[in-house]
Write an enzyme that holds these catalytic residues in place. Structure first.
Site, PDB file in Angstrom:
ATOM      1  N   SER A   1       0.833  -1.205   0.000  1.00 29.43           N
ATOM      2  CA  SER A   1       0.000   0.000   0.000  1.00 29.43           C
ATOM      3  C   SER A   1       0.871   1.260   0.000  1.00 29.43           C
ATOM      4  O   SER A   1       0.481   2.292  -0.558  1.00 29.43           O
ATOM      5  CB  SER A   1      -0.978   0.003   1.182  1.00 29.43           C
ATOM      6  OG  SER A   1      -0.291   0.128   2.392  1.00 29.43           O
ATOM      7  N   ASN A   2       2.056   1.196   0.589  1.00 36.76           N
ATOM      8  CA  ASN A   2       2.965   2.350   0.540  1.00 36.76           C
ATOM      9  C   ASN A   2       3.550   2.525  -0.861  1.00 36.76           C
ATOM     10  O   ASN A   2       3.721   3.645  -1.326  1.00 36.76           O
ATOM     11  CB  ASN A   2       4.067   2.217   1.585  1.00 36.76           C
ATOM     12  CG  ASN A   2       3.542   2.563   2.967  1.00 36.76           C
ATOM     13  OD1 ASN A   2       3.347   3.732   3.280  1.00 36.76           O
ATOM     14  ND2 ASN A   2       3.240   1.546   3.761  1.00 36.76           N
TER      15      ASN A   2
ATOM     16  N   HIS B   1       9.031   2.765   9.328  1.00 38.61           N
ATOM     17  CA  HIS B   1       8.715   1.914  10.477  1.00 38.61           C
ATOM     18  C   HIS B   1       7.448   2.423  11.165  1.00 38.61           C
ATOM     19  O   HIS B   1       7.324   3.623  11.417  1.00 38.61           O
ATOM     20  CB  HIS B   1       9.888   1.901  11.465  1.00 38.61           C
ATOM     21  CG  HIS B   1       9.626   0.989  12.618  1.00 38.61           C
ATOM     22  ND1 HIS B   1       9.629  -0.387  12.486  1.00 38.61           N
ATOM     23  CD2 HIS B   1       9.296   1.254  13.904  1.00 38.61           C
ATOM     24  CE1 HIS B   1       9.315  -0.921  13.644  1.00 38.61           C
ATOM     25  NE2 HIS B   1       9.105   0.041  14.526  1.00 38.61           N
TER      26      HIS B   1
HETATM   27  C1  GRF Z   1       3.960  -0.637   6.880  1.00 36.77           C
HETATM   28  O1  GRF Z   1       3.169  -0.488   8.025  1.00 36.77           O
HETATM   29  C2  GRF Z   1       5.400  -0.308   7.190  1.00 36.77           C
HETATM   30  O2  GRF Z   1       5.534   0.638   8.211  1.00 36.77           O
HETATM   31  C3  GRF Z   1       5.942  -1.624   7.659  1.00 36.77           C
HETATM   32  O3  GRF Z   1       5.289  -2.587   6.870  1.00 36.77           O
HETATM   33  C4  GRF Z   1       4.019  -2.094   6.446  1.00 36.77           C
HETATM   34  C5  GRF Z   1       3.946  -2.258   4.964  1.00 36.77           C
HETATM   35  O4  GRF Z   1       2.675  -2.090   4.450  1.00 36.77           O
HETATM   36  N1  GRF Z   1       7.389  -1.631   7.538  1.00 36.77           N
HETATM   37  P1  GRF Z   1       2.441  -2.086   2.878  1.00 36.77           P
HETATM   38  O5  GRF Z   1       3.033  -3.367   2.302  1.00 36.77           O
HETATM   39  O6  GRF Z   1       3.102  -0.862   2.300  1.00 36.77           O
HETATM   40  O7  GRF Z   1       0.953  -2.054   2.702  1.00 36.77           O
END
Ligand code: GRF
Length: 217
Positions: free
Chosen positions: A13-14, A124
């Site tokens: 999602s990021n 994080h």
């Molecule tokens: C996020 O909460 C990030 O902080 C952690 O892993 C998660 C990844 O989420 N390191 P996504 O795969 O980007 O949805």
């Protein structure tokens, strides 16, 4: 134009937030490649749907191929080294300037860090140095803190330790569960990570030892 290589392990999602920021023009960058250590990471689909090259680098397959070629069994640290070299070579091949870990759930090897000094970012879901590790959200909730948040930092060879670029606080509510808190944390991540990348794209991030300064416009 800032060229990014993005490392994922899961939902991505990021990664999606970064793709969207580039698309709407709030981030001037290009994603040259997305690499996952997991073949079934949904983020690989997100990348492909956006027309970005998405590659699964499979440590077990690399190990097997090397063993067939060399006839001797590899130790697990040799297999990890081989995997990290493959990640590094792929990033170099795609000419990336910065490596962005976005839900990449393994320690990045020295091989990659040495090839991209102070050019590897991590996200994080807690206010470091509190609650490092794979369960930052659950650990903060269980500890009973009233405020947690997110951290974007440069990665080094220890989990969640390198110089901090940006942090944002997220309040813990009385009735929060891990899911409700995670939902609000992810929302903030999706804003902050592309924003930090845009600061880097504008050359406004300066590292002085552990302190990172953001230069004014
Ligand atoms: C996020 O909460 C990030 O902080 C952690 O892993 C998660 C990844 O989420 N390191 P996504 O795969 O980007 O949805």
């Amino acid at each position: 134009m800032l060229k990014l290589g993005i490392l994922i392990s899961g939902s991505g999602s990021n990664l999606q937030a970064i793709i969207d920021a580039i698309q709407v023009g709030t981030l001037e960058a290009s994603i040259e490649v997305v690499i996952s250590n997991k073949g079934d990471a949904y983020g690989l689909n997100r990348a492909r749907m956006a027309g970005i090259q998405a590659i699964h680098i499979d440590q077990a397959a690399l190990k097997q191929a090397a063993e067939l070629e060399g006839s001797a069994e590899l130790t697990s640290s040799e297999a990890v080294r081989l995997y990290n070299q493959a990640v590094r070579d792929c990033l170099i091949e795609h000419n990336v300037d910065y490596v962005v870990m976005a839900g990449y759930m393994r320690l990045l090897g020295k091989e990659v860090l040495d090839a991209f000094p102070l050019r590897v970012l991590n996200l994080h879901p807690a206010l470091l140095p509190s609650f490092p590790g794979a369960h930052g959200i659950a650990d903060a909730l269980a500890y009973g803190v009233k405020v947690t948040g997110i951290t974007v930092h440069f990665a080094d060879e220890e989990f969640d330790r390198g110089p901090i670029i940006a942090q944002m606080a997220v309040e813990v509510r009385e009735d929060d569960t891990e899911d409700t808190l995670a939902e609000r944390i992810h929302k903030v991540e999706h804003e902050l990570y592309p924003h930090v990348l845009s600061l880097i794209a504008q050359d406004r991030v300066v590292v002085e030892g552990r302190r990172v300064r953001v230069l004014p416009v």
